[in-house]
Design a protein around this motif. Sequence first.
Motif, PDB file in Angstrom:
ATOM      1  N   UNK A 238      -1.666   4.604   1.559  1.00  0.00           N
ATOM      2  CA  UNK A 238      -1.141   3.418   2.222  1.00  0.00           C
ATOM      3  C   UNK A 238      -0.100   2.643   1.456  1.00  0.00           C
ATOM      4  N   UNK A 239       0.106   2.975   0.169  1.00  0.00           N
ATOM      5  CA  UNK A 239       1.050   2.212  -0.652  1.00  0.00           C
ATOM      6  C   UNK A 239       2.013   3.127  -1.394  1.00  0.00           C
ATOM      7  N   UNK A 240       2.289   4.287  -0.771  1.00  0.00           N
ATOM      8  CA  UNK A 240       3.243   5.233  -1.324  1.00  0.00           C
ATOM      9  C   UNK A 240       2.864   5.627  -2.747  1.00  0.00           C
ATOM     10  N   UNK A 241       3.802   5.546  -3.684  1.00  0.00           N
ATOM     11  CA  UNK A 241       3.497   5.958  -5.053  1.00  0.00           C
ATOM     12  C   UNK A 241       2.849   4.834  -5.859  1.00  0.00           C
ATOM     13  N   UNK A 242       2.344   3.806  -5.167  1.00  0.00           N
ATOM     14  CA  UNK A 242       1.536   2.778  -5.817  1.00  0.00           C
ATOM     15  C   UNK A 242       0.119   2.771  -5.240  1.00  0.00           C
ATOM     16  N   UNK A 243      -0.246   3.808  -4.487  1.00  0.00           N
ATOM     17  CA  UNK A 243      -1.549   3.847  -3.831  1.00  0.00           C
ATOM     18  C   UNK A 243      -2.690   3.847  -4.846  1.00  0.00           C
ATOM     19  N   UNK A 244      -2.536   4.604  -5.916  1.00  0.00           N
ATOM     20  CA  UNK A 244      -3.579   4.630  -6.935  1.00  0.00           C
ATOM     21  C   UNK A 244      -3.756   3.275  -7.602  1.00  0.00           C
ATOM     22  N   UNK A 245      -2.646   2.609  -7.867  1.00  0.00           N
ATOM     23  CA  UNK A 245      -2.684   1.293  -8.494  1.00  0.00           C
ATOM     24  C   UNK A 245      -3.378   0.279  -7.580  1.00  0.00           C
ATOM     25  N   UNK A 246      -3.095   0.359  -6.278  1.00  0.00           N
ATOM     26  CA  UNK A 246      -3.719  -0.564  -5.329  1.00  0.00           C
ATOM     27  C   UNK A 246      -5.227  -0.305  -5.243  1.00  0.00           C
ATOM     28  N   UNK A 247      -5.616   0.960  -5.199  1.00  0.00           N
ATOM     29  CA  UNK A 247      -7.039   1.289  -5.175  1.00  0.00           C
ATOM     30  C   UNK A 247      -7.726   0.796  -6.441  1.00  0.00           C
ATOM     31  N   UNK A 248      -7.041   0.936  -7.563  1.00  0.00           N
ATOM     32  CA  UNK A 248      -7.587   0.513  -8.858  1.00  0.00           C
ATOM     33  C   UNK A 248      -7.754  -0.999  -8.930  1.00  0.00           C
ATOM     34  N   UNK A 249      -6.766  -1.738  -8.454  1.00  0.00           N
ATOM     35  CA  UNK A 249      -6.794  -3.190  -8.562  1.00  0.00           C
ATOM     36  C   UNK A 249      -7.556  -3.872  -7.432  1.00  0.00           C
ATOM     37  N   UNK A 250      -7.395  -3.353  -6.207  1.00  0.00           N
ATOM     38  CA  UNK A 250      -7.949  -4.026  -5.025  1.00  0.00           C
ATOM     39  C   UNK A 250      -9.197  -3.332  -4.498  1.00  0.00           C
ATOM     40  N   UNK A 251      -9.148  -2.006  -4.390  1.00  0.00           N
ATOM     41  CA  UNK A 251     -10.335  -1.257  -3.990  1.00  0.00           C
ATOM     42  C   UNK A 251     -10.648  -1.274  -2.513  1.00  0.00           C
ATOM     43  N   UNK A 252      -9.610  -1.381  -1.657  1.00  0.00           N
ATOM     44  CA  UNK A 252      -9.817  -1.370  -0.208  1.00  0.00           C
ATOM     45  C   UNK A 252      -8.797  -0.440   0.453  1.00  0.00           C
ATOM     46  N   UNK A 253      -9.158   0.180   1.576  1.00  0.00           N
ATOM     47  CA  UNK A 253      -8.138   0.870   2.362  1.00  0.00           C
ATOM     48  C   UNK A 253      -7.154  -0.155   2.900  1.00  0.00           C
ATOM     49  N   UNK A 254      -5.880   0.169   2.886  1.00  0.00           N
ATOM     50  CA  UNK A 254      -4.895  -0.790   3.373  1.00  0.00           C
ATOM     51  C   UNK A 254      -3.558  -0.145   3.609  1.00  0.00           C
ATOM     52  N   UNK A 255      -2.627  -0.961   4.096  1.00  0.00           N
ATOM     53  CA  UNK A 255      -1.266  -0.475   4.335  1.00  0.00           C
ATOM     54  C   UNK A 255      -0.284  -1.617   4.134  1.00  0.00           C
ATOM     55  N   UNK A 256       0.833  -1.285   3.538  1.00  0.00           N
ATOM     56  CA  UNK A 256       1.885  -2.259   3.278  1.00  0.00           C
ATOM     57  C   UNK A 256       3.103  -1.966   4.133  1.00  0.00           C
ATOM     58  N   UNK A 257       4.013  -2.944   4.180  1.00  0.00           N
ATOM     59  CA  UNK A 257       5.294  -2.761   4.839  1.00  0.00           C
ATOM     60  C   UNK A 257       6.357  -3.512   4.062  1.00  0.00           C
ATOM     61  N   UNK A 258       7.608  -3.065   4.143  1.00  0.00           N
ATOM     62  CA  UNK A 258       8.656  -3.705   3.359  1.00  0.00           C
ATOM     63  C   UNK A 258       9.065  -5.065   3.927  1.00  0.00           C
ATOM     64  N   UNK A 260       6.967  -7.305   3.761  1.00  0.00           N
ATOM     65  CA  UNK A 260       6.132  -8.148   2.905  1.00  0.00           C
ATOM     66  C   UNK A 260       4.694  -8.272   3.348  1.00  0.00           C
ATOM     67  N   UNK A 261       4.336  -7.606   4.431  1.00  0.00           N
ATOM     68  CA  UNK A 261       2.957  -7.673   4.916  1.00  0.00           C
ATOM     69  C   UNK A 261       2.068  -6.628   4.267  1.00  0.00           C
ATOM     70  N   UNK A 262       0.791  -6.971   4.142  1.00  0.00           N
ATOM     71  CA  UNK A 262      -0.246  -6.027   3.726  1.00  0.00           C
ATOM     72  C   UNK A 262      -1.474  -6.311   4.579  1.00  0.00           C
ATOM     73  N   UNK A 263      -2.103  -5.269   5.072  1.00  0.00           N
ATOM     74  CA  UNK A 263      -3.386  -5.420   5.750  1.00  0.00           C
ATOM     75  C   UNK A 263      -4.386  -4.506   5.057  1.00  0.00           C
ATOM     76  N   UNK A 264      -5.611  -4.980   4.896  1.00  0.00           N
ATOM     77  CA  UNK A 264      -6.658  -4.190   4.250  1.00  0.00           C
ATOM     78  C   UNK A 264      -7.969  -4.434   4.978  1.00  0.00           C
ATOM     79  N   UNK A 265      -8.844  -3.461   4.930  1.00  0.00           N
ATOM     80  CA  UNK A 265     -10.144  -3.620   5.602  1.00  0.00           C
ATOM     81  C   UNK A 265     -11.287  -3.259   4.663  1.00  0.00           C
ATOM     82  N   UNK A 266     -12.399  -3.936   4.862  1.00  0.00           N
ATOM     83  CA  UNK A 266     -13.642  -3.616   4.179  1.00  0.00           C
ATOM     84  C   UNK A 266     -14.626  -3.228   5.268  1.00  0.00           C
TER      85      UNK A 266
END
Length: 316
Positions: A238-258, A260-266
Amino acid sequence: MNYKEIFEQISKELRDFDEIGQVATYIPALAKANPNKFGMYLVTEEGHEYDHGDIHENFSIQSISKVLSLVYAFKLVGTDLWRRVGVEPSGSPFNSLVQLEYEQGIPRNPLINAGAIVVCDILVSQLKNPYHDFIEFVRKLSGNPSIDYCKETAQSEKECGFKNNAHINLMKSYGNIENDVDEVLDLYFHLCSIEMSCKDLAQTFMFLARSGKNPLNNERILTAQETKRINAIMLLCGFYDEAGEFAFKVGLPGKSGVGGGIVAIYPDQYSIAVWSPGLNSKGNSSKGIKALELFTTITQSNVFGPTPLFDELEYE
């Protein structure tokens, strides 16, 4: 849990956040965004809503729409979808051509540009009126009948979409695009142009936190098993080549857009949307990622288990 107070705490901690990032300028229509805008909106499984900041202002959701088009295509063609697009993280920029050529026109996953273009090709093949049918699908998920495409943004993307043209023509050469390339690309640009607010976005994605059921009318959008597949793809891709970093820091499935939006779900808990137009070097909202990192740390809510509360995170 008092999410309203947590939002206030996060906002306070972000006041001195100096990595606000830069708005997207390669799409002229997005260059007008105010980098100081910031909003957070959360809706729980029980339907409780919490907000902070600029949560009613519409913005261009851009690549967040790729999840919704993926869901729609998955509903239409089922597992045949995976013959034309993979499910692996790309590890490359979202618009990389090198990987696509190496893998002979089969995109690594449906959330990079090439993969989303293949999904649009499927929608063009399957729907009599893909523009109307898709936006109606989004409106029903969100509960907001006024959500629409932005013609100005779609045209702006079309005028500078040279690399997307390269993607689709390369895939056409390998036989992975069935329809007219201009028709498919036009739909792709329109999907990216959809405008929503944080509130709309969080509500729209709530079905992915409820095993595939739309909480607004209890309609089943996906089976629980299919929902698991989509959530897994968001977590991994969901975050291109930053997907691992997002999982590491946030820990939720999600998706970004240029935009500036991000949506994530638990799953079984909540859907949360954040908007801050300033982007980091990977094309993701800099302040948005930090806000979600703080949120899952404070609430100890992520798909990997409870997160201890620290004054400063261990890896910083």
